[in-house]
Design a protein around this motif. Structure first.
Motif, PDB file in Angstrom:
ATOM      1  N   THR A   1       0.803  -1.216   0.000  1.00 17.86           N
ATOM      2  CA  THR A   1       0.000   0.000   0.000  1.00 17.86           C
ATOM      3  C   THR A   1       0.839   1.272   0.000  1.00 17.86           C
ATOM      4  N   MET A   2       2.145   1.157   0.162  1.00 24.01           N
ATOM      5  CA  MET A   2       3.015   2.333   0.139  1.00 24.01           C
ATOM      6  C   MET A   2       3.379   2.676  -1.292  1.00 24.01           C
ATOM      7  N   CYS A   3       3.532   3.956  -1.564  1.00 28.33           N
ATOM      8  CA  CYS A   3       3.947   4.319  -2.919  1.00 28.33           C
ATOM      9  C   CYS A   3       5.288   5.048  -2.905  1.00 28.33           C
ATOM     10  N   VAL A   4       5.353   6.308  -2.482  1.00 32.21           N
ATOM     11  CA  VAL A   4       6.580   7.083  -2.564  1.00 32.21           C
ATOM     12  C   VAL A   4       6.730   7.948  -1.319  1.00 32.21           C
ATOM     13  N   ALA A   5       7.967   8.099  -0.872  1.00 33.01           N
ATOM     14  CA  ALA A   5       8.260   9.022   0.227  1.00 33.01           C
ATOM     15  C   ALA A   5       9.518   9.794  -0.135  1.00 33.01           C
ATOM     16  N   ASP A   6       9.492  11.090   0.066  1.00 32.39           N
ATOM     17  CA  ASP A   6      10.687  11.894  -0.171  1.00 32.39           C
ATOM     18  C   ASP A   6      11.674  11.644   0.958  1.00 32.39           C
ATOM     19  N   PHE A   7      12.925  11.494   0.622  1.00 26.84           N
ATOM     20  CA  PHE A   7      13.941  11.275   1.635  1.00 26.84           C
ATOM     21  C   PHE A   7      15.193  12.032   1.213  1.00 26.84           C
ATOM     22  N   LEU A   8      15.543  13.045   1.960  1.00 20.59           N
ATOM     23  CA  LEU A   8      16.694  13.869   1.652  1.00 20.59           C
ATOM     24  C   LEU A   8      17.704  13.806   2.788  1.00 20.59           C
ATOM     25  N   THR A   9      18.991  13.800   2.445  1.00 20.16           N
ATOM     26  CA  THR A   9      20.023  13.857   3.472  1.00 20.16           C
ATOM     27  C   THR A   9      21.043  14.908   3.075  1.00 20.16           C
ATOM     28  N   THR A  10      21.717  15.428   4.076  1.00 23.55           N
ATOM     29  CA  THR A  10      22.815  16.353   3.836  1.00 23.55           C
ATOM     30  C   THR A  10      23.831  16.201   4.954  1.00 23.55           C
ATOM     31  N   GLU A  11      25.072  16.435   4.628  1.00 23.14           N
ATOM     32  CA  GLU A  11      26.146  16.394   5.618  1.00 23.14           C
ATOM     33  C   GLU A  11      26.358  17.804   6.149  1.00 23.14           C
ATOM     34  N   VAL A  12      26.414  17.947   7.472  1.00 19.10           N
ATOM     35  CA  VAL A  12      26.543  19.257   8.106  1.00 19.10           C
ATOM     36  C   VAL A  12      27.774  19.250   9.003  1.00 19.10           C
ATOM     37  N   TRP A  13      28.561  20.323   8.929  1.00 15.12           N
ATOM     38  CA  TRP A  13      29.726  20.463   9.797  1.00 15.12           C
ATOM     39  C   TRP A  13      29.252  20.905  11.173  1.00 15.12           C
TER      40      TRP A  13
ATOM     41  N   LEU B   1      30.501  20.816  15.691  1.00 12.56           N
ATOM     42  CA  LEU B   1      31.664  20.720  16.573  1.00 12.56           C
ATOM     43  C   LEU B   1      32.112  19.275  16.760  1.00 12.56           C
ATOM     44  N   HIS B   2      31.212  18.325  16.500  1.00  6.74           N
ATOM     45  CA  HIS B   2      31.524  16.905  16.645  1.00  6.74           C
ATOM     46  C   HIS B   2      31.983  16.288  15.334  1.00  6.74           C
ATOM     47  N   GLY B   3      32.203  17.092  14.314  1.00  6.89           N
ATOM     48  CA  GLY B   3      32.632  16.580  13.019  1.00  6.89           C
ATOM     49  C   GLY B   3      31.499  16.611  12.008  1.00  6.89           C
ATOM     50  N   LEU B   4      31.627  15.794  11.000  1.00  4.69           N
ATOM     51  CA  LEU B   4      30.648  15.729   9.930  1.00  4.69           C
ATOM     52  C   LEU B   4      29.458  14.873  10.383  1.00  4.69           C
ATOM     53  N   VAL B   5      28.240  15.430  10.346  1.00  2.64           N
ATOM     54  CA  VAL B   5      27.041  14.747  10.830  1.00  2.64           C
ATOM     55  C   VAL B   5      26.015  14.723   9.713  1.00  2.64           C
ATOM     56  N   ARG B   6      25.319  13.582   9.565  1.00  3.86           N
ATOM     57  CA  ARG B   6      24.282  13.454   8.545  1.00  3.86           C
ATOM     58  C   ARG B   6      22.938  13.875   9.129  1.00  3.86           C
ATOM     59  N   TYR B   7      22.238  14.757   8.413  1.00  2.18           N
ATOM     60  CA  TYR B   7      20.888  15.156   8.763  1.00  2.18           C
ATOM     61  C   TYR B   7      19.956  14.670   7.660  1.00  2.18           C
ATOM     62  N   SER B   8      18.760  14.252   8.058  1.00  3.48           N
ATOM     63  CA  SER B   8      17.822  13.736   7.067  1.00  3.48           C
ATOM     64  C   SER B   8      16.453  14.357   7.256  1.00  3.48           C
ATOM     65  N   ARG B   9      15.668  14.310   6.189  1.00  4.17           N
ATOM     66  CA  ARG B   9      14.313  14.822   6.222  1.00  4.17           C
ATOM     67  C   ARG B   9      13.460  13.908   5.357  1.00  4.17           C
ATOM     68  N   MET B  10      12.372  13.388   5.935  1.00  6.50           N
ATOM     69  CA  MET B  10      11.515  12.457   5.209  1.00  6.50           C
ATOM     70  C   MET B  10      10.622  13.161   4.202  1.00  6.50           C
ATOM     71  N   ASN B  11      10.079  14.296   4.536  1.00  5.48           N
ATOM     72  CA  ASN B  11       9.264  15.049   3.584  1.00  5.48           C
ATOM     73  C   ASN B  11       9.361  16.524   3.920  1.00  5.48           C
ATOM     74  N   PHE B  12       8.741  17.361   3.130  1.00  3.34           N
ATOM     75  CA  PHE B  12       8.895  18.794   3.307  1.00  3.34           C
ATOM     76  C   PHE B  12       8.121  19.345   4.492  1.00  3.34           C
ATOM     77  N   ALA B  13       7.209  18.570   5.071  1.00  2.82           N
ATOM     78  CA  ALA B  13       6.410  19.058   6.193  1.00  2.82           C
ATOM     79  C   ALA B  13       7.157  18.941   7.516  1.00  2.82           C
ATOM     80  N   ARG B  14       8.161  18.078   7.583  1.00  3.73           N
ATOM     81  CA  ARG B  14       8.886  17.856   8.834  1.00  3.73           C
ATOM     82  C   ARG B  14      10.216  18.602   8.830  1.00  3.73           C
TER      83      ARG B  14
END
Length: 140
Positions: free
Chosen positions: A107-119, A121-134
């Motif tokens: 029953t699932m179709c599509v979900a937006d999933f975006l990630t970006t690497e952010v600098w 103080l703890h180094g390079l960290v991955r941040y993610s976002r499932m859709n534009f509302a969150r």
């Protein structure tokens, strides 16, 4: 106001892209026959535990022996703990995200999933976002 620049913005972006690439590039190593066999055993243990929530360590050990892999219950327990899979009693109480997705895949179709690497103080960290509302969420 003038200032001297040691590096250009292009150089900083180059360093960033290179660091991101290095973070997710694994070094290859030659595996022995036993290491290959343990990888297979590990995959089977995790698959059996996820697909059969009522199976304990002994039942998984028995299923592995049916395939010709002789391991102890302790080894099965160590593999499952390392993979973050709780004992059978705890697995029967709640379903995991993976189980939920598998049961609702039709029953699932599509979900937006975006990630970006952010600098940070703890180094390079991955941040993610499932859709534009969150909002962006930190991912370890």
């Amino acid at each position: 106001m003038q200032f001297a620049s040691i590096v250009t913005p292009d150089r900083i972006l180059y360093w960033h892209r290179k660091l991101v690439a290095l973070k997710y590039t694994a070094k290859r190593k030659i595996q022995t026959d036993r290491e290959k066999e343990m990888d297979t055993i590990r995959e089977f243990c995790i698959k059996f535990a996820e697909e059969n929530v009522s199976w304990g360590y002994g039942r998984i050990q028995g299923a592995l022996s049916n395939f010709g892999y002789e391991v102890s219950e302790t080894t099965v327990g160590n593999i499952l703990r390392a993979a973050g899979i709780p004992p059978a009693e705890d697995r029967m109480k709640k379903s995991t995200w993976k189980q939920f997705v598998r049961s609702h895949m039709a029953t699932m179709c599509v979900a937006d999933f975006l990630t970006t690497e952010v600098w940070t103080l703890h180094g390079l960290v991955r941040y993610s976002r499932m859709n534009f509302a969150r909002p962006w969420k930190h991912q370890e």
